[in-house]
Design a protein around this motif. Structure first.
Motif, PDB file in Angstrom:
ATOM      1  N   VAL A  59       0.875  -1.174   0.000  1.00 32.11           N
ATOM      2  CA  VAL A  59       0.000   0.000   0.000  1.00 32.11           C
ATOM      3  C   VAL A  59       0.915   1.227   0.000  1.00 32.11           C
ATOM      4  CG1 VAL A  59      -1.811   1.255   1.213  1.00 32.11           C
ATOM      5  CG2 VAL A  59      -1.769  -1.242   1.309  1.00 32.11           C
TER       6      VAL A  59
ATOM      7  N   TRP B 192       1.179   5.610  -0.542  1.00 28.62           N
ATOM      8  CA  TRP B 192       0.452   6.872  -0.510  1.00 28.62           C
ATOM      9  C   TRP B 192       1.432   8.022  -0.559  1.00 28.62           C
ATOM     10  CZ3 TRP B 192       1.195   3.532   3.461  1.00 28.62           C
ATOM     11  CH2 TRP B 192       1.822   3.997   4.607  1.00 28.62           C
TER      12      TRP B 192
ATOM     13  N   LYS C 220      -3.937  -5.337   4.995  1.00 29.80           N
ATOM     14  CA  LYS C 220      -4.093  -4.331   3.936  1.00 29.80           C
ATOM     15  C   LYS C 220      -5.345  -3.495   4.178  1.00 29.80           C
ATOM     16  CE  LYS C 220      -6.048  -5.504   0.064  1.00 29.80           C
ATOM     17  NZ  LYS C 220      -7.210  -4.737  -0.305  1.00 29.80           N
TER      18      LYS C 220
ATOM     19  N   GLU D  41      -5.603   0.541   4.672  1.00 31.02           N
ATOM     20  CA  GLU D  41      -6.460   1.323   3.780  1.00 31.02           C
ATOM     21  C   GLU D  41      -7.509   2.098   4.567  1.00 31.02           C
ATOM     22  OE1 GLU D  41      -6.244  -1.447  -0.246  1.00 31.02           O
ATOM     23  OE2 GLU D  41      -7.978  -1.632   1.085  1.00 31.02           O
TER      24      GLU D  41
ATOM     25  N   THR E 270      -7.944   6.078   4.576  1.00 31.51           N
ATOM     26  CA  THR E 270      -9.236   6.631   4.157  1.00 31.51           C
ATOM     27  C   THR E 270      -9.781   7.581   5.219  1.00 31.51           C
ATOM     28  OG1 THR E 270      -9.725   4.662   2.837  1.00 31.51           O
ATOM     29  CG2 THR E 270     -11.592   6.043   3.469  1.00 31.51           C
TER      30      THR E 270
ATOM     31  N   SER F 175      -3.080   0.218  -3.751  1.00 29.49           N
ATOM     32  CA  SER F 175      -2.739  -1.100  -3.209  1.00 29.49           C
ATOM     33  C   SER F 175      -2.429  -2.033  -4.370  1.00 29.49           C
ATOM     34  CB  SER F 175      -3.894  -1.673  -2.398  1.00 29.49           C
ATOM     35  OG  SER F 175      -4.160  -0.864  -1.283  1.00 29.49           O
TER      36      SER F 175
END
Length: 115
Positions: A16, A18, A36, A40, A44, A52
């Motif tokens: 993952v 970002w 995962k 996430e 979020t 991902s």
């Protein structure tokens, strides 16, 4: 790709990623779909956009759950592969069996028992 929890190997199943700043792009190696999903969900909730990507570990399942004294030792085994690892384990088992047999023979000789 793998990580170690204590001495135990855990295969990385998802990455993952970002964007936190213009320069920094952190990532989390996740060992399960549940892991995962947790990452996430956290991202979020913070309003952070992420991607991902699954990691194909099909050929590496043999490695999952093995235990080593260090990451470096595990990495060496991972690179050499399953066949080399199994051959090494067979050699170690044979050596242990030979030592055990020698110990049994010694005890038998010392106690005067014929095997």
């Amino acid at each position: 790709m793998f990580r170690m929890l204590g001495n135990k190997v855990e295969l990385i199943r998802y990455i993952v990623t970002w964007q936190e700043t213009e320069v920094e792009k952190p990532q989390e190696g996740c060992i399960s779909e549940e892991h995962k999903n947790e990452v996430e969900q956290m991202l979020t909730q913070k309003g952070i956009t992420f991607t991902s990507v699954p990691v194909d570990q099909t050929g590496n399942e043999w490695f999952n759950g093995l235990e080593f004294d260090s990451y470096d030792e595990a990495a060496k085994v991972f690179v050499t592969g399953k066949e080399a690892y199994l051959a090494q384990m067979q050699k170690q088992e044979l050596a242990e069996n030979l030592r055990l047999r020698a110990d049994i023979d010694y005890i038998a000789i010392m106690s005067g028992v014929e095997l």
